[in-house]
Design an enzyme around this catalytic site. Structure first.
Site, PDB file in Angstrom:
ATOM      1  N   SER A   1       0.854  -1.192   0.000  1.00 46.14           N
ATOM      2  CA  SER A   1       0.000   0.000   0.000  1.00 46.14           C
ATOM      3  C   SER A   1       0.883   1.234   0.000  1.00 46.14           C
ATOM      4  O   SER A   1       2.008   1.198   0.515  1.00 46.14           O
ATOM      5  CB  SER A   1      -0.845  -0.009   1.271  1.00 46.14           C
ATOM      6  OG  SER A   1      -1.358   1.285   1.532  1.00 46.14           O
ATOM      7  N   SER A   2       0.354   2.341  -0.535  1.00 46.24           N
ATOM      8  CA  SER A   2       1.148   3.571  -0.530  1.00 46.24           C
ATOM      9  C   SER A   2       1.309   4.146   0.880  1.00 46.24           C
ATOM     10  O   SER A   2       2.136   5.028   1.085  1.00 46.24           O
ATOM     11  CB  SER A   2       0.520   4.616  -1.460  1.00 46.24           C
ATOM     12  OG  SER A   2      -0.782   4.928  -1.054  1.00 46.24           O
TER      13      SER A   2
ATOM     14  N   LYS B   1       2.178  -4.057   6.483  1.00 48.12           N
ATOM     15  CA  LYS B   1       2.506  -4.142   5.059  1.00 48.12           C
ATOM     16  C   LYS B   1       4.021  -4.030   4.824  1.00 48.12           C
ATOM     17  O   LYS B   1       4.565  -4.681   3.929  1.00 48.12           O
ATOM     18  CB  LYS B   1       1.757  -3.056   4.266  1.00 48.12           C
ATOM     19  CG  LYS B   1       0.262  -3.334   4.157  1.00 48.12           C
ATOM     20  CD  LYS B   1       0.016  -4.535   3.259  1.00 48.12           C
ATOM     21  CE  LYS B   1      -1.442  -4.869   3.089  1.00 48.12           C
ATOM     22  NZ  LYS B   1      -1.646  -6.092   2.292  1.00 48.12           N
TER      23      LYS B   1
ATOM     24  N   HIS C   1     -13.292   3.515   2.666  1.00 47.26           N
ATOM     25  CA  HIS C   1     -12.398   4.599   2.257  1.00 47.26           C
ATOM     26  C   HIS C   1     -13.243   5.763   1.743  1.00 47.26           C
ATOM     27  O   HIS C   1     -14.457   5.662   1.589  1.00 47.26           O
ATOM     28  CB  HIS C   1     -11.429   4.109   1.182  1.00 47.26           C
ATOM     29  CG  HIS C   1     -10.371   3.210   1.723  1.00 47.26           C
ATOM     30  ND1 HIS C   1     -10.421   1.852   1.590  1.00 47.26           N
ATOM     31  CD2 HIS C   1      -9.251   3.480   2.436  1.00 47.26           C
ATOM     32  CE1 HIS C   1      -9.365   1.326   2.189  1.00 47.26           C
ATOM     33  NE2 HIS C   1      -8.637   2.282   2.711  1.00 47.26           N
TER      34      HIS C   1
HETATM   35  P1  GDP Z   1      -6.423   7.338   3.864  1.00 50.40           P
HETATM   36  O1  GDP Z   1      -6.080   7.607   2.420  1.00 50.40           O
HETATM   37  O2  GDP Z   1      -5.670   6.210   4.454  1.00 50.40           O
HETATM   38  O3  GDP Z   1      -6.321   8.599   4.698  1.00 50.40           O
HETATM   39  O4  GDP Z   1      -7.926   6.803   3.930  1.00 50.40           O
HETATM   40  P2  GDP Z   1      -9.411   7.337   3.616  1.00 50.40           P
HETATM   41  O5  GDP Z   1      -9.772   6.982   2.226  1.00 50.40           O
HETATM   42  O6  GDP Z   1     -10.274   6.756   4.692  1.00 50.40           O
HETATM   43  O7  GDP Z   1      -9.408   8.923   3.801  1.00 50.40           O
HETATM   44  C1  GDP Z   1      -8.826   9.790   2.880  1.00 50.40           C
HETATM   45  C2  GDP Z   1      -9.176  11.233   3.225  1.00 50.40           C
HETATM   46  O8  GDP Z   1     -10.569  11.452   2.948  1.00 50.40           O
HETATM   47  C3  GDP Z   1      -8.954  11.639   4.673  1.00 50.40           C
HETATM   48  O9  GDP Z   1      -8.474  12.958   4.676  1.00 50.40           O
HETATM   49  C4  GDP Z   1     -10.367  11.592   5.244  1.00 50.40           C
HETATM   50  O10 GDP Z   1     -10.545  12.434   6.374  1.00 50.40           O
HETATM   51  C5  GDP Z   1     -11.161  12.121   4.058  1.00 50.40           C
HETATM   52  N1  GDP Z   1     -12.600  11.844   4.112  1.00 50.40           N
HETATM   53  C6  GDP Z   1     -13.581  12.772   3.898  1.00 50.40           C
HETATM   54  N2  GDP Z   1     -14.795  12.238   4.064  1.00 50.40           N
HETATM   55  C7  GDP Z   1     -14.597  10.914   4.350  1.00 50.40           C
HETATM   56  C8  GDP Z   1     -15.492   9.843   4.619  1.00 50.40           C
HETATM   57  O11 GDP Z   1     -16.726   9.995   4.636  1.00 50.40           O
HETATM   58  N3  GDP Z   1     -14.925   8.608   4.846  1.00 50.40           N
HETATM   59  C9  GDP Z   1     -13.561   8.418   4.826  1.00 50.40           C
HETATM   60  N4  GDP Z   1     -13.081   7.184   5.044  1.00 50.40           N
HETATM   61  N5  GDP Z   1     -12.696   9.432   4.607  1.00 50.40           N
HETATM   62  C10 GDP Z   1     -13.205  10.658   4.366  1.00 50.40           C
END
Ligand code: GDP
Length: 312
Positions: free
Chosen positions: A108-109, A141, A180
């Site tokens: 994973s990145s 990972k 995500h």
């Molecule tokens: P990350 O890439 O490991 O940080 O995983 P995520 O995909 O869960 O989150 C990516 C970014 O999207 C972070 O800055 C979160 O705070 C933002 N984000 C905004 N709204 C949401 C939401 O409804 N769900 C999740 N999972 N992330 C959100």
């Protein structure tokens, strides 16, 4: 890898594993061996070894993992580190014992340091502290990468490790507590449309930047690298393009025809400020993604409407 080679895709029910199975079959690799979770729990060493001894897969794609978004990672740190460590350890060790010809490990990145120079090159691994919101998953990972390299060095296992950026696509997890961001925003947008709500709420500030790769592109890269890459050096898989979370929310709103506004919930974490991969190692081999983000979002939106929203 020949068309009739016995291939084990661990995690074949998941977003990534199912896409890789589809891609392999499209390419004519249809001798896939798989097991349902009830029959084979990869967290169990004895049954994992037994499976490899009985089925004798020649090629292995290790796409089984405990995955989740920023909230799930911070809520279940023990599950994220334990499940991933034990799955990798069991599968890589069993594969070496069974004389597997090649194994592809998916990382994973998030293995790269929180403040790694952007875009992140493979050399950034282990050069600085990790992003705390997903360090448990990241440590597991990183251990998987090192397991693959150690088994290559000591036992001659041809193990390669891909570092995909944030993935999305049909079959993703749309549960708001564990998903995500991309599937979460599809769901929130759909619910706002249905309720006639004037706004959707996005976690954090909307300023973090993320790179999104369609899972079918990842699957295409995985099959390409199974055939064309035999090095123990990790290799990034992404698009080389990132967007802010606000831009992502706007793109999803556009695909959905939603005209409401976007509110930001600053009580939720932003996570790492930017996570963009340098994909020059992969592009130098002649591979590039085919699915533009806007097209992939439109397709995933339709899939969600037809397969998840339709079921209530
Ligand atoms: P990350 O890439 O490991 O940080 O995983 P995520 O995909 O869960 O989150 C990516 C970014 O999207 C972070 O800055 C979160 O705070 C933002 N984000 C905004 N709204 C949401 C939401 O409804 N769900 C999740 N999972 N992330 C959100």
């Amino acid at each position: 890898m020949e068309k009739n080679s016995r291939i084990f895709v661990a995690g074949h029910r998941g977003l990534v594993g199912s896409a890789i199975c589809r891609r392999l079959r499209q390419e004519g690799f249809d001798n896939l061996v798989s097991r349902e979770l009830q029959e084979l729990d990869l967290r169990d060493q004895a049954s994992t070894r037994r499976f490899f001894a009985e089925e004798k897969p020649e090629y292995v794609v290790l796409a089984a993992a405990k995955v989740g978004g920023i909230l799930a990672n911070t809520t279940y740190p023990a599950d994220f580190i334990y499940d991933n460590l034990v799955i990798e350890t069991n599968v890589i060790d069993a594969a070496a014992r069974a004389g597997v010809r090649k194994l592809l490990f998916l990382g994973s990145s998030c293995i790269y340091p929180k403040l790694a120079p952007q875009p992140m090159r493979e050399e950034a691994l282990l050069t600085g502290p990790l992003e705390p919101t997903n360090e448990w998953y990241a440590i597991a990972k990183i251990a998987g990468i090192k397991l693959a390299q150690a088994y290559r060095a000591q036992h001659g296992l041809n193990a390669i490790s891909l570092m995909p950026t944030n993935l999305y696509g049909p079959g993703d997890n749309f549960d708001l507590a564990s998903s995500h961001v991309l599937p979460a925003l599809i769901r929130k947008t759909h619910e706002a449309l249905r309720a006639g709500a004037p706004e959707i709420t996005v976690w954090g500030s909307g300023t973090p930047r993320r790179e999104f790769l369609h899972v079918d592109d990842l699957a295409d890269a995985a099959v390409f690298l199974m055939l064309a890459y035999d090095s123990g050096e990790i290799i990034n898989v992404g698009t080389g393009i990132d967007v802010t979370i606000r831009e992502l929310a706007e793109m999803i709103g556009h695909a959905a025809g939603y005209t409401g506004s976007i509110a930001f919930d600053s009580s939720k974490p932003d996570g790492t400020p930017r996570k963009l991969l340098d994909v020059s190692r992969l592009t130098a081999l002649g591979w590039k993604p085919k699915i533009a983000l806007a097209d992939g979002i439109a397709e995933t939106w339709r899939w969600y409407i037809e397969n998840v929203a339709a079921r209530g």
